[in-house]
Write a protein that holds these residues in place. Structure first.
Motif, PDB file in Angstrom:
ATOM      1  N   GLY A  79       0.812  -1.202   0.249  1.00  0.00           N
ATOM      2  CA  GLY A  79       0.185  -0.405  -0.043  1.00  0.00           C
ATOM      3  C   GLY A  79       1.070   1.030   0.215  1.00  0.00           C
ATOM      4  O   GLY A  79       0.356   2.227  -0.494  1.00  0.00           O
ATOM      5  N   GLN A 144      -7.974  -2.457   4.842  1.00  0.00           N
ATOM      6  CA  GLN A 144      -7.548  -2.268   3.645  1.00  0.00           C
ATOM      7  C   GLN A 144      -6.964  -2.943   2.626  1.00  0.00           C
ATOM      8  O   GLN A 144      -7.375  -2.561   1.492  1.00  0.00           O
ATOM      9  N   MET A 384      -7.642   6.114   4.857  1.00  0.00           N
ATOM     10  CA  MET A 384      -7.946   5.244   3.544  1.00  0.00           C
ATOM     11  C   MET A 384      -8.723   5.214   2.923  1.00  0.00           C
ATOM     12  O   MET A 384      -8.840   5.690   1.478  1.00  0.00           O
ATOM     13  N   ASN A 404      -1.743   7.450   4.687  1.00  0.00           N
ATOM     14  CA  ASN A 404      -1.220   6.173   4.897  1.00  0.00           C
ATOM     15  C   ASN A 404      -2.300   5.460   6.038  1.00  0.00           C
ATOM     16  O   ASN A 404      -1.504   6.199   7.254  1.00  0.00           O
ATOM     17  N   LEU A 406      -3.340   2.812   7.341  1.00  0.00           N
ATOM     18  CA  LEU A 406      -2.599   1.780   8.302  1.00  0.00           C
ATOM     19  C   LEU A 406      -1.532   2.109   9.076  1.00  0.00           C
ATOM     20  O   LEU A 406      -1.578   1.252  10.404  1.00  0.00           O
TER      21      LEU A 406
END
Length: 433
Positions: A79, A144, A384, A404, A406
């Motif tokens: 990702g 994700q 996200m 980002n 995560l």
């Protein structure tokens, strides 16, 4: 009798090959597209990925953590690379410059992983990545990955609209695998993922015979296809931080596997796994591969199949490496429709959400302590969902981090665990609905 016993082992090994392949094939293809690599370079990275991933699985299963856990391209790092490539224009860099900074950051994080393993720092790292941080990580990782696989199973036409026939086939495969898993008995339920891939692949080729697929044969290997290592410190720092957070993959995977096997792993198994993952990450950086980590999502696969024996996993890993060494075999598997692979993985990874829920068993939340899980998880999911361009006014060093979800969710959870004495608030009245 021996032949009868060998048959389910062989079938299980083949299912492992398909599971590992379905988790692997999408990654180098998507990274190649994101970094505008040529067809030959994408084919090269695909073959490298096949060889490295199979060998990594076998070594981890034999010497590292010693669980049947797929060692593959980290979802967190995958990702991140996609996020950084999409941010190239906002960062004012070309893709080769960003790729070079990523390669430097990957090598730096690989050194940290190897050092952590050789120095036996797993107990210290686990104090940072507490069980609550791991729960946050599992929730965000499942979100994700589901986002990635859901969008991956829906094919778009060149003008950006939905390709309805292909997308409907993907939905049909999702329903098929789900029904086989829930309603099937014995081997039908255990091999639902393998059945879904085979049926989906055959039907796809019958309905859409003109679709072209990537060939992985006859390609030579080249170094640093994403970009030559450089000193773009913003990219290096972001990649390095993500690489350190990637150790949470190892901790979460081993802890989840230990619960599944009713086992208590020694610290040496964590340390050996850190060392191996660091070595894979360092080697992969030379070939433009997404950094490695044990797949927490393998727990969902194990729970779906209920085949917990380690032997089929080791055989499957060895066979998988052969796919990259034998061009004609690798070329055949590279024709698997990406949408079908994503559809099957969508079902398999739903189990990961269950693993995240199980990690909270025994934890009671009240109106104060609910922030311990809700704030990092919902903040991460919110990030996200937003367009990364909204962070373009921030310094280039922090743009990739803030966009980002995560990484930010896990960092927020670590900060909350280190700065708040949650036990002080745990005695309050039970959380009311």
């Amino acid at each position: 009798m021996k032949a009868l016993r060998a048959f389910p082992t062989g079938m299980a090994a083949i299912q492992w090959v398909f599971f590992i392949f379905a988790n692997t094939i999408v990654v180098p293809v998507s990274i190649g597209a994101a970094f505008d690599l040529s067809a030959e370079e994408v084919a090269m990275t695909l073959r490298s990925s096949l060889i490295f991933t199979g060998a990594a699985c076998v070594l981890q299963g034999l010497w590292g953590h010693r669980y049947p856990l797929m060692e593959g391209h980290s979802g967190l790092m995958w990702g991140l690379l996609l996020n950084l490539s999409a941010s190239a224009a906002a960062l004012g860099m070309d893709l080769q410059t960003i790729g070079g900074g990523i390669a430097t950051g990957m090598m730096a994080s690989a050194v940290f992983m190897v050092a952590a393993g050789l120095l036996g720092l797993s107990s210290l790292i686990q104090k940072v990545f507490t069980p609550m941080v791991m729960s946050v990580y599992l929730f965000l990782l499942s979100a994700q990955l589901i986002f990635i696989f859901f969008t991956g199973m829906l094919k778009l036409t060149p003008d950006g609209t939905l390709d309805v026939p292909v997308s409907l086939l993907s939905v049909g495969i999702v329903l098929l695998v789900t029904i086989l898993k829930v309603k099937g008995k014995g081997s039908v339920s255990n091999f639902s993922i393998l059945i879904g891939i085979i049926v989906g692949w055959i039907v796809y080729d019958l309905l859409f015979p003109d679709d072209t697929a990537l060939s992985a044969s006859g390609q030579s290997f080249s170094m640093f296809p994403l970009g030559t290592p450089n000193l773009e410190w913003g990219i290096i720092l972001t990649t390095f931080i993500a690489g350190v957070l990637n150790l949470s993959n190892t901790i979460a995977s081993i802890q989840a596997a230990a619960r599944l096997y009713n086992d208590k792993p020694e610290e040496t198994r964590y340390n050996r796994s850190f060392t191996l993952t660091g070595l894979y990450t360092a080697a992969g950086s030379f070939l433009g591969l997404v950094p490695y980590a044990p797949f927490t999502s393998t727990i969902g696969f194990l729970e779906s199949t209920r085949i917990l024996d380690r032997v089929p996993f080791l055989i499957g890993g060895g066979l998988f490496s052969l796919l990259g060494l034998i061009p004609v075999v690798g070329s055949f598997f590279a024709t698997m429709p990406i949408t079908i692979g994503n559809a099957v993985l969508f079902v398999a990874y739903l189990q990961l959400f269950g693993t995240a829920l199980q990690s909270l068993q025994g934890t009671i939340f009240n109106s104060n302590t609910i922030f311990r899980i809700a704030m990092p998880v919902l903040t991460g999911i919110s990030l996200m969902a937003v367009d990364p361009v909204i962070f373009s006014q921030l310094p280039v060093y922090v743009q990739p981090l803030f966009s980002n979800g995560l990484i930010m969710g896990v960092l927020l959870s670590v900060a909350l665990e280190l700065s708040v004495n949650w036990e002080r608030y745990a005695a309050s009245s039970a959380y009311e609905k």
